[in-house]
Scaffold this active site. Structure first.
Site, PDB file in Angstrom:
ATOM      1  N   ARG A 202      -4.358   4.143   4.523  1.00  9.81           N
ATOM      2  CA  ARG A 202      -3.662   4.737   3.401  1.00  9.81           C
ATOM      3  C   ARG A 202      -4.125   4.085   2.103  1.00  9.81           C
ATOM      4  O   ARG A 202      -4.605   2.934   2.085  1.00  9.81           O
ATOM      5  CB  ARG A 202      -2.152   4.581   3.551  1.00  9.81           C
ATOM      6  CG  ARG A 202      -1.649   3.166   3.431  1.00  9.81           C
ATOM      7  CD  ARG A 202      -0.202   2.996   3.901  1.00  9.81           C
ATOM      8  NE  ARG A 202       0.705   3.914   3.290  1.00  9.81           N
ATOM      9  CZ  ARG A 202       1.220   4.990   3.907  1.00  9.81           C
ATOM     10  NH1 ARG A 202       0.881   5.256   5.161  1.00  9.81           N
ATOM     11  NH2 ARG A 202       2.047   5.780   3.299  1.00  9.81           N
TER      12      ARG A 202
ATOM     13  N   GLN B 197       0.871  -1.180   0.000  1.00 10.58           N
ATOM     14  CA  GLN B 197       0.000   0.000   0.000  1.00 10.58           C
ATOM     15  C   GLN B 197       0.908   1.230   0.000  1.00 10.58           C
ATOM     16  O   GLN B 197       1.462   1.613   1.038  1.00 10.58           O
ATOM     17  CB  GLN B 197      -0.906  -0.018   1.228  1.00 10.58           C
ATOM     18  CG  GLN B 197      -1.700  -1.317   1.396  1.00 10.58           C
ATOM     19  CD  GLN B 197      -2.792  -1.480   0.361  1.00 10.58           C
ATOM     20  OE1 GLN B 197      -3.789  -0.752   0.356  1.00 10.58           O
ATOM     21  NE2 GLN B 197      -2.617  -2.458  -0.524  1.00 10.58           N
TER      22      GLN B 197
ATOM     23  N   ALA C 221     -11.665   2.698   4.599  1.00  7.51           N
ATOM     24  CA  ALA C 221     -10.719   1.821   3.913  1.00  7.51           C
ATOM     25  C   ALA C 221      -9.905   2.585   2.861  1.00  7.51           C
ATOM     26  O   ALA C 221     -10.127   3.777   2.607  1.00  7.51           O
ATOM     27  CB  ALA C 221     -11.458   0.659   3.274  1.00  7.51           C
ATOM     28  N   HIS C 222      -8.981   1.847   2.231  1.00  3.94           N
ATOM     29  CA  HIS C 222      -8.075   2.494   1.273  1.00  3.94           C
ATOM     30  C   HIS C 222      -8.811   3.055   0.055  1.00  3.94           C
ATOM     31  O   HIS C 222      -9.751   2.482  -0.456  1.00  3.94           O
ATOM     32  CB  HIS C 222      -6.948   1.548   0.839  1.00  3.94           C
ATOM     33  CG  HIS C 222      -7.396   0.227   0.289  1.00  3.94           C
ATOM     34  ND1 HIS C 222      -6.523  -0.786   0.031  1.00  3.94           N
ATOM     35  CD2 HIS C 222      -8.610  -0.249  -0.056  1.00  3.94           C
ATOM     36  CE1 HIS C 222      -7.177  -1.830  -0.461  1.00  3.94           C
ATOM     37  NE2 HIS C 222      -8.438  -1.517  -0.504  1.00  3.94           N
ATOM     38  N   ASN C 223      -8.335   4.228  -0.353  1.00  5.21           N
ATOM     39  CA  ASN C 223      -8.823   4.940  -1.543  1.00  5.21           C
ATOM     40  C   ASN C 223     -10.271   5.412  -1.439  1.00  5.21           C
ATOM     41  O   ASN C 223     -10.894   5.770  -2.441  1.00  5.21           O
ATOM     42  CB  ASN C 223      -8.652   4.083  -2.800  1.00  5.21           C
ATOM     43  CG  ASN C 223      -7.194   3.928  -3.184  1.00  5.21           C
ATOM     44  OD1 ASN C 223      -6.557   2.929  -2.835  1.00  5.21           O
ATOM     45  ND2 ASN C 223      -6.647   4.912  -3.867  1.00  5.21           N
TER      46      ASN C 223
END
Length: 352
Positions: A218, A198, A239-241
């Site tokens: 991240r 990540q 969560a990511h993005n």
């Protein structure tokens, strides 16, 4: 602290009904208030407590005012907003933190602005930039290459991972984690998982508040983005993005799966779950414990799992509440239908 009703009225613009020379010394809930205290009512469900409250002064909407012996009223069209102003002016207390504690570790390459305060056992990594007036409380870790704007408050036991970008006036409550790895794994032919790096970051824009023990992961690539003015309650998982729009509020125990985009001015109730890779438009309100498994682009109130417009959901609930009646009616209709079929068969047999 001794504050007159006159002072409170001048501060908030409220109308006084009663003796403006009355003093209050503390604030309290309307159900528990005693003489010398100020209470506030902004919801109809609490207006019933006005008659029995011991408060010397009650701040409320004009629609709930009625004469009451030994009680002064402050009437305001937006009592909650007026009460907030009173709290901010007279009663809000912040933890005192001045200077840089000797136990803190600050990498020589880090740059601290004017008036920055650092608490006990804080760790600040390489090339970190912290703006003017920030307060970093005890046991917090800020990893390498983090950039932070002015007048931020980062409370105890917070972790901010490398390359995160924090705007101005951001508040991060105790135990929050900003920039932990997103949940990225790839199974092989045998079902064993290998970790996907990540390599993105987290961006928190100006005036964001992150609640206690909330996590913002991240991005796998690019940035997980929480836009200006958004407010996240305690125990929220981002969560990511994920992208969260401006001035959106998310209540406790809600979770947003990867790459989902939430619009501006949304309100998401507690324990709401959103699947990944969907889009929520602007001005969407989602009721507590709802499950969102597809795009919601039209403004409005949605509830249930899977979520649907709340009015539609309530209509369905009403229909479901009568299901036993429907079953009985259908059974009777089926019996009548069988009787009619039998008579029709007998008639045809007679004709033959």
């Amino acid at each position: 602290m001794k504050i007159s009703v006159k002072e409170l009225a001048e501060l908030t613009g409220a109308e006084v009904r009663g003796d403006s020379g009355t003093f209050v010394f503390q604030v309290a809930r309307i159900q528990e208030a005693k003489p010398g205290e100020l209470a506030m009512v902004y919801l109809e469900s609490y207006a019933k407590y006005i008659a029995t409250s011991g408060a010397s002064v009650i701040l409320t909407s004009p629609q709930w005012f009625h004469e009451k012996p030994d009680t002064v009223f402050l009437l305001h069209e937006k009592p909650r907003k007026a009460f907030q102003k009173i709290l901010d002016t007279y009663f809000a207390k912040s933890l005192i933190l001045d200077g840089i504690d000797a136990s803190a570790f600050i990498d020589p390459t880090a740059k601290l602005g004017e008036g920055v305060a650092i608490g006990r056992n804080v760790v600040i990594g390489k090339n970190v930039v912290i703006g003017d007036g920030c307060k970093i409380y005890h046991n917090t870790v800020i990893d390498d290459d983090v950039k932070m704007g002015n007048n931020c408050s980062v409370y105890q036991n917070v972790s901010i991972r490398e390359n995160s970008v924090i705007g101005n006036r951001v508040v991060i409550q105790p135990g929050a984690v900003i920039g932990a790895d997103g949940f990225g794994f790839e199974p092989d032919e045998e079902g064993k998982y290998s970790k996907i790096a990540q390599v993105g970051n987290v961006v928190l824009e100006d005036d964001v508040e992150i609640g206690a023990n909330t996590t913002v992961d991240r991005a796998a690539l690019g940035s997980t983005l929480v836009k200006r003015g958004a407010k996240l309650d305690n125990l929220v998982m981002v969560a990511h993005n994920v992208e969260i729009g401006e001035h959106t509020a998310i209540a406790a125990q809600s979770g947003i799966s990867g790459s989902t985009k939430v619009g501006s001015r949304c309100m998401i109730g507690g324990q709401v779950g959103l699947v990944g890779h969907i889009r929520i438009g602007d001005d969407v309100m989602i009721g507590a414990q709802s499950g969102i498994n597809s795009d919601i682009l039209k403004p409005g109130l949605y509830s249930g799992t899977p979520a649907r417009p709340t009015k539609e959901l309530y209509r369905n609930y009403i229909k479901l509440s009568h299901i036993d009646d429907y079953i009985v009616r259908i059974s009777k209709l089926e019996s009548k239908l069988k009787e009619l079929e039998a008579k029709l068969t007998d008639t045809e047999a007679d004709k033959a």
